[in-house]
Design a protein around this motif. Structure first.
Motif, mmCIF file in Angstrom:
data_model
loop_
_atom_site.group_PDB
_atom_site.id
_atom_site.type_symbol
_atom_site.label_atom_id
_atom_site.label_comp_id
_atom_site.label_asym_id
_atom_site.label_seq_id
_atom_site.Cartn_x
_atom_site.Cartn_y
_atom_site.Cartn_z
ATOM 1 N N THR A 165 0.844 -1.188 0.000
ATOM 2 C CA THR A 165 0.000 0.000 0.000
ATOM 3 C C THR A 165 0.880 1.237 0.000
ATOM 4 O O THR A 165 2.040 1.201 0.440
ATOM 5 C CB THR A 165 -0.926 0.031 1.223
ATOM 6 O OG1 THR A 165 -0.123 0.000 2.415
ATOM 7 C CG2 THR A 165 -1.875 -1.160 1.228
ATOM 8 N N HIS A 167 2.212 4.767 1.302
ATOM 9 C CA HIS A 167 2.306 5.489 2.568
ATOM 10 C C HIS A 167 2.140 6.977 2.267
ATOM 11 O O HIS A 167 2.894 7.535 1.468
ATOM 12 C CB HIS A 167 3.658 5.219 3.227
ATOM 13 C CG HIS A 167 3.764 5.750 4.622
ATOM 14 N ND1 HIS A 167 2.870 5.416 5.606
ATOM 15 C CD2 HIS A 167 4.664 6.612 5.204
ATOM 16 C CE1 HIS A 167 3.215 6.024 6.732
ATOM 17 N NE2 HIS A 167 4.287 6.757 6.511
ATOM 18 N N ILE A 209 6.131 2.943 0.645
ATOM 19 C CA ILE A 209 5.106 1.902 0.630
ATOM 20 C C ILE A 209 5.152 1.151 1.961
ATOM 21 O O ILE A 209 6.148 1.203 2.694
ATOM 22 C CB ILE A 209 5.289 0.901 -0.533
ATOM 23 C CG1 ILE A 209 6.659 0.198 -0.454
ATOM 24 C CG2 ILE A 209 5.112 1.607 -1.871
ATOM 25 C CD1 ILE A 209 6.852 -0.891 -1.499
ATOM 26 N N ALA A 243 -2.287 -2.645 -6.679
ATOM 27 C CA ALA A 243 -3.076 -1.497 -6.230
ATOM 28 C C ALA A 243 -2.327 -0.177 -6.352
ATOM 29 O O ALA A 243 -2.928 0.892 -6.205
ATOM 30 C CB ALA A 243 -3.500 -1.707 -4.776
ATOM 31 N N LEU A 244 -1.035 -0.206 -6.657
ATOM 32 C CA LEU A 244 -0.233 1.014 -6.673
ATOM 33 C C LEU A 244 -0.156 1.661 -8.047
ATOM 34 O O LEU A 244 0.134 2.849 -8.163
ATOM 35 C CB LEU A 244 1.179 0.721 -6.157
ATOM 36 C CG LEU A 244 1.277 0.231 -4.709
ATOM 37 C CD1 LEU A 244 2.723 0.021 -4.325
ATOM 38 C CD2 LEU A 244 0.613 1.218 -3.757
ATOM 39 N N LYS A 360 -3.439 -0.654 13.253
ATOM 40 C CA LYS A 360 -3.192 -1.520 12.108
ATOM 41 C C LYS A 360 -2.764 -2.912 12.555
ATOM 42 O O LYS A 360 -3.107 -3.915 11.935
ATOM 43 C CB LYS A 360 -2.114 -0.909 11.214
ATOM 44 C CG LYS A 360 -2.504 0.416 10.577
ATOM 45 C CD LYS A 360 -3.663 0.255 9.628
ATOM 46 C CE LYS A 360 -3.980 1.538 8.908
ATOM 47 N NZ LYS A 360 -5.127 1.391 7.972
#
Length: 596
Positions: A165, A167, A209, A243-244, A360
């Motif tokens: 994901t 950052h 990330i 997803a990036l 998280k």
């Protein structure tokens, strides 16, 4: 519950597994095989598929190694694991060796083994170089081989493949492109055209990330090669990055393509001998006469020097986490102590953190050690070791949370009813050591090794000490243990502004109790009194705000300035946390922070 216990192993399973390993050794023509805790990324925490040491021996500590020979075997651990290793390993099968007092090479020198096998992906360049030199002097050979544990581990878990994901830049404080340029400038100064990166936290920091390949550490497991042209080859399963979206600077290649890529590289190439697997050096050399430059991973120090945005986020994360800790301590104080177990403590504390709705993950497996279990420095409760709480004992709770804006790590030792004066005397000395670090002011150029003695001095006066460092570095929504900054007698790195560290002296009496008090701190420029002689100095800002158990303090042993520090700290705890608390927790906190 976030707690993880990874691979299944126990002392009684070790014997048949070691027997099978010895059969594999014989097939490979080896007299011994080395099994480190490490994975190919040389991180402290490893995925279940890389828990070879735990699977083979039963030992679950985060540092250690084993050597298995045809007729004997040994476990090597440092002072943090003296108790744990004997509890988890079959001591009839494994000699428990105090490392580094006795090195692997020194122990092997006492044996008849001649050919010692090792997996070159699991040992660093520097480690193999030193071990090979020592063994050669003893007339022994260090032999690179495929991993023999993998050969006998039939149900070995699959490699993790969690998605990456992004950052947020508002939390990172610096774009990935800015970081590329910063690292490339360091490369040019070193004379290298490219650097091989093998540490997941370095790669995650560089690319802004985060991931979930390792429990409690939001890193992406990958290898990377960054060139001075600003291009990066990233070696991981491409599906991680779906997803990036595409990035023209980055080529994503399968992990399996990494060896061939290394063989085709042109130099000069920078590698870090203290973190790069020996296999990286071998493959670069297999490609021909490639110039290799050895130096530090150029991401490590910049990553440690937190941006203003990272520090601001970490402050907020600690206030959120501190409020959860106070809710937990308030809850604990209201319970019938002897109805609870160590696991109940873990479950409750993780529940209060989860109730923030911003957690998280926990930042490591929560340490909940009651009575004698508290003396096991890195104790991790299991169903087998789960101990009921008892009046008159100490409870040591070391825990932390991973939030998108910061990583926390806090230890509090609390009294379960009335506690004997001897434990209170040790608790007070530990507190004095923690205060000494918290209030330290020091010139630029001072290292963590210089400061370490400040934390130990009160215990030394009592003839006591502890066998772990006083402080480790901490990441910003990254690894809870982060280098290169440390407060440790072995540290030679100068402390610099923006470094986040733990401050955690302790005292442990085997079979009786453990004590540790831990806050996180960040290095900052010190506010100096006016005067021509005032030097440029640094000091620490405290990040952690949670009360310290006043019932365990021998107040008359504190110097006036130590009492003032504690009272001021507790006033800040109240000011910062009271608005965030439930009414019940606020009432409890009002009493907990009363002046000495």
């Amino acid at each position: 519950m976030f707690q993880t216990f990874n691979v299944t192993s126990s002392p009684d399973q070790a014997a048949p597994r070691v027997t099978n390993l010895r059969i594999a050794m014989a097939d490979a023509g080896l007299d011994g095989f080395l099994i480190p805790r490490a994975d190919a990324h040389q991180g402290e925490y490893v995925a279940p598929c890389d828990e070879r040491l735990a699977w083979l021996t039963g030992f679950t500590g985060s540092a250690g190694s084993a050597a298995v020979l045809t007729d004997r075997a040994a476990m090597f651990t440092d002072g943090r694991y003296t108790v744990q290793v004997r509890a988890q390993c079959d001591t009839d099968l494994f000699e428990c060796i105090d490392w580094p007092a006795t090195s692997v090479a020194k122990w092997l020198g006492r044996t008849d083994a001649q050919k010692i096998g090792f997996d070159p992906w699991l040992h660093t360049v520097a480690e193999v170089r030193g071990l090979r030199e020592a063994l050669t002097k003893l007339g022994k050979d260090l032999v690179s081989t495929n991993n023999l544990v993998d050969k006998i581990w039939a149900d070995r878990p699959a490699r993790p493949n969690a998605p990456a994901t992004a950052h947020p830049i508002e939390l990172a404080g610096k774009t990935s492109q800015d970081k590329f340029e910063q690292i490339n400038e360091a490369l040019r100064k070193s004379g290298a055209k490219a650097v091989v990166l093998t540490l997941p936290d370095s790669i995650s920091w560089l690319l802004n990330i985060r991931g979930a390949d390792i429990a409690h550490n939001p890193v992406v497991q990958a290898f990377a090669v960054l060139s001075t042209a600003g291009k990066l080859a990233l070696f991981a399963e491409p599906s991680k990055f779906d997803a990036l979206g595409p990035d023209p600077r980055i080529s994503i290649l399968p992990r399996s393509a990494f060896p061939a890529y290394l063989r085709d590289m042109e130099g000069p190439v920078l590698i870090d001998p203290n973190t790069a697997p020996h296999a990286v050096l071998t493959m670069l050399r297999d490609g021909g006469d490639v110039e290799i430059i050895e130096g530090d991973d150029p991401c490590i120090l910049p990553k440690a020097l937190k941006t203003d945005a990272e520090i601001a986020g970490t402050r907020e994360a600690h206030l959120r986490d501190g409020a959860a800790m106070v809710e937990f301590l308030s809850w604990l104080d209201a319970q019938e102590i002897e109805t609870l177990t160590e696991i109940d403590i873990v479950t409750a504390l993780e529940g209060f953190r989860a109730a923030t709705n911003q957690l998280k993950d926990i930042s490591f497996d929560t340490i909940s050690g009651a009575g004698p279990n508290g003396a096991i420095v890195h104790y991790r409760v299991t169903e087998e070791t789960n101990r009921p709480l008892k009046e008159g004992e100490l409870l040591l709770v070391d825990s932390g949370g991973q939030y998108v804006d910061g990583t926390t790590d806090i230890t509090r030792t609390v009294a379960l009813g009335d506690v004997a004066g001897e434990a209170r005397a040790a608790f007070t000395a530990v507190l004095q050591g923690m205060i000494a670090i918290s209030t330290a002011r020091f010139p630029r150029g001072v290292t963590g090794g210089h400061l370490d003695a400040l934390a130990r001095a009160p215990l030394w006066r009592m003839g006591r000490d502890y066998d772990h460092g006083t402080g480790h570095g901490v990441g910003a929504y990254l690894s809870v243990h982060e280098g290169p900054q440390r407060i440790s007698r072995t540290s030679t790195l100068s402390l610099q502004e923006g470094m986040i560290l733990s401050n955690e002296p302790g005292y442990y009496r085997e079979g009786a109790f453990g004590i540790r008090t831990e806050n996180l701190i960040v290095v900052r420029a010190a506010q100096m009194p006016e005067g021509a002689d005032a030097r440029d100095m640094l000091d620490f800002e405290t990040l952690t705000y949670v009360p310290i158990d006043r019932s365990l303090i021998l107040a008359d042993e504190l110097a006036p300035w130590e009492r003032d520090w504690l009272d001021d700290y507790h006033q800040e705890v109240w000011d910062k946390l009271a608005p965030r608390l439930s009414d019940a927790a606020k009432d409890w906190l009002r009493q907990a922070v009363a002046a000495l």
